[in-house]
Design a protein around this motif. Structure first.
Motif, mmCIF file in Angstrom:
data_model
loop_
_atom_site.group_PDB
_atom_site.id
_atom_site.type_symbol
_atom_site.label_atom_id
_atom_site.label_comp_id
_atom_site.label_asym_id
_atom_site.label_seq_id
_atom_site.Cartn_x
_atom_site.Cartn_y
_atom_site.Cartn_z
ATOM 1 N N THR A 197 0.828 -1.213 0.000
ATOM 2 C CA THR A 197 0.000 0.000 0.000
ATOM 3 C C THR A 197 0.858 1.257 0.000
ATOM 4 N N MET A 198 1.921 1.240 0.784
ATOM 5 C CA MET A 198 2.823 2.399 0.810
ATOM 6 C C MET A 198 3.477 2.605 -0.547
ATOM 7 N N SER A 199 3.849 1.512 -1.212
ATOM 8 C CA SER A 199 4.457 1.619 -2.541
ATOM 9 C C SER A 199 3.466 2.201 -3.551
ATOM 10 N N SER A 200 2.216 1.728 -3.491
ATOM 11 C CA SER A 200 1.187 2.250 -4.398
ATOM 12 C C SER A 200 0.909 3.718 -4.111
ATOM 13 N N ARG A 201 0.869 4.057 -2.818
ATOM 14 C CA ARG A 201 0.639 5.465 -2.441
ATOM 15 C C ARG A 201 1.731 6.367 -2.976
ATOM 16 N N ALA A 202 2.996 5.933 -2.857
ATOM 17 C CA ALA A 202 4.116 6.749 -3.372
ATOM 18 C C ALA A 202 4.020 6.906 -4.880
ATOM 19 N N TYR A 203 3.639 5.806 -5.526
ATOM 20 C CA TYR A 203 3.485 5.875 -6.990
ATOM 21 C C TYR A 203 2.389 6.862 -7.383
ATOM 22 N N LEU A 204 1.242 6.811 -6.689
ATOM 23 C CA LEU A 204 0.127 7.722 -7.014
ATOM 24 C C LEU A 204 0.492 9.171 -6.717
ATOM 25 N N ASN A 205 1.216 9.385 -5.619
ATOM 26 C CA ASN A 205 1.669 10.751 -5.304
ATOM 27 C C ASN A 205 2.540 11.311 -6.435
ATOM 28 N N GLU A 206 3.419 10.442 -6.893
ATOM 29 C CA GLU A 206 4.327 10.891 -7.954
ATOM 30 C C GLU A 206 3.560 11.162 -9.251
ATOM 31 N N GLN A 207 2.585 10.298 -9.527
ATOM 32 C CA GLN A 207 1.778 10.502 -10.732
ATOM 33 C C GLN A 207 0.975 11.803 -10.664
ATOM 34 N N LEU A 208 0.373 12.103 -9.507
ATOM 35 C CA LEU A 208 -0.366 13.353 -9.344
ATOM 36 C C LEU A 208 0.538 14.564 -9.490
ATOM 37 N N LYS A 209 1.731 14.451 -8.922
ATOM 38 C CA LYS A 209 2.686 15.551 -9.007
ATOM 39 C C LYS A 209 3.044 15.831 -10.469
ATOM 40 N N MET A 210 3.343 14.745 -11.207
ATOM 41 C CA MET A 210 3.700 14.913 -12.620
ATOM 42 C C MET A 210 2.518 15.450 -13.439
ATOM 43 N N LYS A 211 1.303 14.973 -13.125
ATOM 44 C CA LYS A 211 0.118 15.443 -13.848
ATOM 45 C C LYS A 211 -0.105 16.931 -13.610
ATOM 46 N N ASN A 212 0.008 17.353 -12.339
ATOM 47 C CA ASN A 212 -0.192 18.764 -12.012
ATOM 48 C C ASN A 212 0.836 19.652 -12.727
ATOM 49 N N ALA A 213 2.069 19.164 -12.715
ATOM 50 C CA ALA A 213 3.129 19.957 -13.351
ATOM 51 C C ALA A 213 2.914 20.065 -14.860
ATOM 52 N N ASP A 214 2.567 18.929 -15.469
ATOM 53 C CA ASP A 214 2.362 18.934 -16.922
ATOM 54 C C ASP A 214 1.161 19.810 -17.313
ATOM 55 N N ASN A 215 0.054 19.651 -16.575
ATOM 56 C CA ASN A 215 -1.137 20.447 -16.892
ATOM 57 C C ASN A 215 -0.880 21.937 -16.705
ATOM 58 N N ALA A 216 -0.169 22.299 -15.641
ATOM 59 C CA ALA A 216 0.127 23.719 -15.401
ATOM 60 C C ALA A 216 1.014 24.284 -16.506
ATOM 61 N N THR A 217 1.979 23.496 -16.964
ATOM 62 C CA THR A 217 2.887 23.953 -18.022
ATOM 63 C C THR A 217 2.129 24.167 -19.329
ATOM 64 N N VAL A 218 1.284 23.197 -19.675
ATOM 65 C CA VAL A 218 0.500 23.308 -20.913
ATOM 66 C C VAL A 218 -0.418 24.531 -20.870
ATOM 67 N N LEU A 219 -1.079 24.741 -19.728
ATOM 68 C CA LEU A 219 -1.984 25.877 -19.591
ATOM 69 C C LEU A 219 -1.235 27.203 -19.691
ATOM 70 N N ALA A 220 -0.077 27.227 -19.038
ATOM 71 C CA ALA A 220 0.717 28.468 -19.049
ATOM 72 C C ALA A 220 1.193 28.786 -20.468
ATOM 73 N N LEU A 221 1.610 27.803 -21.221
ATOM 74 C CA LEU A 221 2.083 28.029 -22.589
ATOM 75 C C LEU A 221 0.950 28.511 -23.493
ATOM 76 N N SER A 222 -0.250 27.888 -23.310
ATOM 77 C CA SER A 222 -1.371 28.313 -24.155
ATOM 78 C C SER A 222 -1.787 29.748 -23.871
ATOM 79 N N ILE A 223 -1.686 30.158 -22.634
ATOM 80 C CA ILE A 223 -2.052 31.540 -22.279
ATOM 81 C C ILE A 223 -0.968 32.500 -22.757
ATOM 82 N N SER A 224 0.314 32.078 -22.654
ATOM 83 C CA SER A 224 1.432 32.964 -23.024
ATOM 84 C C SER A 224 1.417 33.285 -24.503
ATOM 85 N N GLN A 225 0.898 32.444 -25.352
ATOM 86 C CA GLN A 225 0.933 32.642 -26.794
ATOM 87 C C GLN A 225 -0.164 33.592 -27.277
ATOM 88 N N LYS A 226 -1.092 33.963 -26.415
ATOM 89 C CA LYS A 226 -2.183 34.846 -26.807
ATOM 90 C C LYS A 226 -2.175 36.116 -25.959
#
Length: 642
Positions: free
Chosen positions: A27-56
């Motif tokens: 369970t701890m291993s799965s939790r660490a994996y999910l934490n890492e996945q959420l972190k990467m998702k948040n970072a990727d989504n924020a980057t994509v959103l920021a780039l789309s706004i910066s171009q307009k």
């Protein structure tokens, strides 16, 4: 707590610890994996959103609409827009999620959705920062489901492990139980050899225990052989192996004093002195002694075949045969023919004379021997081989015909004209141990001892019924509030072979459990050894009733003492033939002392039968017996005092 329970506890505890550890780690291993996945998702989504706004070149109102649309369509916990100074310009927050995950699980395994940060810029100019946090509900759901599936899988694995552990324990338990039974048997003086285990450590243990048991058994056997040799030396004729005169007279005295035994016969055999003298002269001493040994062998054969048979050499040419059978004439005729065959090798015939007669309870030894001597003298009168029967014994209330006896016995049973007579069995320190009982039947207003009606009862097949009557009378007596003494009942070995008898006696004793604990049952030694398997079955059937079980007339077949190792007896009663005039017989004193040592090592009590004098009583106390019974004890402790 038993060893098996401790092993089971250890297996279950270790399995639970392994399951809990595996589940927690997974369970701890799965939790660490999910934490890492959420972190990467948040970072990727924020980057994509920021780039789309910066171009307009988007004005604030349009920017808020874009963020609101993104927030409404996405799975975000919050979206924030901050200026370069860190001031929140726009912020969207979602309400708390409704999850089907226990609160304790979320507290135990919290999932942190790390915000994704990205810079909004126009060229080289920084306009602000986007902070985006995804919702963690799906992660919790995934983690909870994963934990459940892992728990099921680990539980199934644990059950398999417990099953395998049970198989291993069962494999170990069987040889361990065998060793435990072997050790318990040693404490009960029973020698058990167990098969060796396939487990190396247990194999060594089994081998060591078997070696110990074999050593103890060999020591016991050696001691028994030494005592048997001592008994032979003390009581036997060296030339023929038969009993000597002193031992025969003692055994004869016991036989006629045993009121529970049937009537019997005595044969006295005399070889012609002139015939033996001629054999010595013509054949030589060695061949003559060989003939006497053959005669001894023949008489021992008759002794073994006849009920309670006992053969002896009274002197150089006189022999005797004692047995419990009233019709002795056919036996005497056959014996004469067999003896003549032995001495047929002599150059001249050797005359053989046989006198015989019957005896029963109540006749004196002197009177019986006088009758048989007279018959033997009559047989010698003509000087040729002959058989002669003694005159009828002059005993009051002589037995009637078999048919009359049959009617009397059955009528006495039907009318309940039955009772028990009691005799004291006293310990070595003078305390009453129990009362030995003897069945009486009333015929014509007079009470008759068992020895007078037992032969007919055996022929009619009434032995079991009489034994059941005696046991019932004893239990009824023990049930009385005024009864404080234990009671012993003699039963026939023939009855113990019957399954119906065993079932009835067990039912009677289970119905009166307290009385049964004070009941002593004793069986003749020769009857028990004649069918040892039947005796074991009898013991097994009554073992749960609490009564004591013993052998009477013990020592006549001392060479079979190894058979009593596993019988779980409580006591034995030494045959009176060894006790008679014991204060004058040093060889028998050594034999009895050795018997006491062996019997006590078997955790049994030993009592002397047929004590007739104060001298005998004093000597058996010195020899280590636990108590005694007999006429002398009856005089010292009259029934009215019991």
């Amino acid at each position: 707590m038993s060893m098996y329970r401790q092993l089971w506890f250890a297996i279950i505890l270790s399995t639970l610890i392994a399951l809990a550890g595996s589940l927690f780690a997974s369970t701890m291993s799965s939790r660490a994996y999910l934490n890492e996945q959420l972190k990467m998702k948040n970072a990727d989504n924020a980057t994509v959103l920021a780039l789309s706004i910066s171009q307009k070149n988007i004005d604030p109102v349009e920017l808020e609409l874009i963020l609101s649309s993104l927030f409404d369509n996405g799975h975000y916990a919050s979206i924030k827009l901050l200026d370069t100074a860190g001031k929140v310009l726009i912020e969207k927050k979602a309400a708390a999620e409704q999850l089907q995950v226990p609160d304790w699980f979320m507290k135990l395994f919290p999932i942190q959705s790390t915000p994704g940060l990205a810079q909004i810029s126009s060229g080289w100019k920084q306009l602000g920062t986007i902070s985006l946090v995804s919702q963690s509900g799906d992660a919790y759901q995934t983690l909870w489901k994963s934990a459940q599936e892992m728990c099921i899988a680990l539980t199934f694995s644990g059950l398999i492990a417990c099953y395998l552990g049970a198989l291993v324990l069962r494999r170990l338990k069987k040889p361990l139980n065998a060793v435990i039974a072997q050790a318990q048997g040693m404490t009960e003086r029973r020698f058990i050899i167990t098969p060796e285990s396939n487990v190396p450590e247990l194999k060594q243990l089994s081998r060591a225990m078997n070696s110990t048991v074999s050593l103890l058994q060999s020591m016991f056997a050696a001691e028994a052989e030494r005592l048997e040799a001592l008994r032979q030396q003390a009581n036997s004729d060296a030339a023929t192996g038969l009993a000597n005169r002193a031992h025969f007279l003692a055994q004869l005295q016991v036989a006629i004093e045993e009121e529970n035994a049937p009537a019997g016969s005595l044969l006295m055999i005399k070889l012609s002195g002139q015939g033996l003298a001629l054999a010595n002269k013509t054949l030589g001493r060695n061949k003559t002694e060989a003939l006497l040994k053959d005669l001894g062998k023949l008489l021992r054969h008759y002794q073994a075949q006849l009920p309670d048979g006992f053969a002896a050499r009274l002197n150089g040419t006189d022999f005797a045969l004692l047995f419990r059978e009233a019709d002795a004439e056919p036996i005497a005729q056959k014996l004469l023919a067999d003896i003549e065959k032995i001495f047929a090798v002599m150059p001249e015939p050797c005359a053989i004379f046989i006198g015989f007669g019957n005896y029963e309870y109540g006749i004196s030894v002197g009177s019986l021997l006088a009758q048989i001597d007279a018959a033997l003298a009559s047989a010698e009168a003509n000087g040729i081989s002959n058989i002669c029967k003694s005159a009828p014994l002059n005993i009051d209330q002589a037995p009637r015909s078999a048919d009359e006896w049959s009617k009397l016995i059955l009528r006495a049973i039907e009318q309940n004209w039955v009772k028990l007579a009691y005799f004291p069995v006293i310990s070595s320190d003078g305390q009453l141990l129990h009362r030995e009982s003897a069945l009486r039947l009333m015929f014509g207003g007079e009470w008759f001892p068992a020895g007078r009606f037992l032969p007919i009862a055996e022929r009619l097949g009434l032995t079991e019924k009489l034994d059941l009557i005696a046991i019932k009378l004893a239990l009824d007596e023990l049930q009385k509030a005024s009864s404080k003494d234990d009671i012993a009942v003699n039963i026939s070995a023939q009855s113990t072979q019957s399954t119906s008898f065993r079932a009835q006696i067990k039912s009677m004793m289970l119905a009166k459990p307290e009385a049964s604990k004070r009941l002593w049952l004793e069986i003749p030694e020769n009857g028990a050894f004649a069918n040892i398997d039947g005796f074991r079955a009898f013991h097994k059937d009554i073992s749960g009733t609490g009564c004591k079980l013993g052998l009477e007339h013990f020592g006549r077949q001392f060479d079979k003492i190894n058979l009593i190792h596993d019988l779980k007896l409580n006591y034995v009663k030494l045959d009176g033939g060894f006790v008679r005039n014991i204060e004058l017989n040093e060889a028998n004193q050594a034999f009895i002392k050795g018997i006491c040592v062996i019997v006590h090592r078997l955790a049994l009590s030993i009592f002397a039968e047929g004590v007739t004098s104060a001298g005998e009583l004093d000597m058996i106390k010195q020899l280590g017996l636990d108590g005694a019974t007999g006429p002398e004890l009856g005089r010292m402790f009259p029934l009215k005092e019991l």
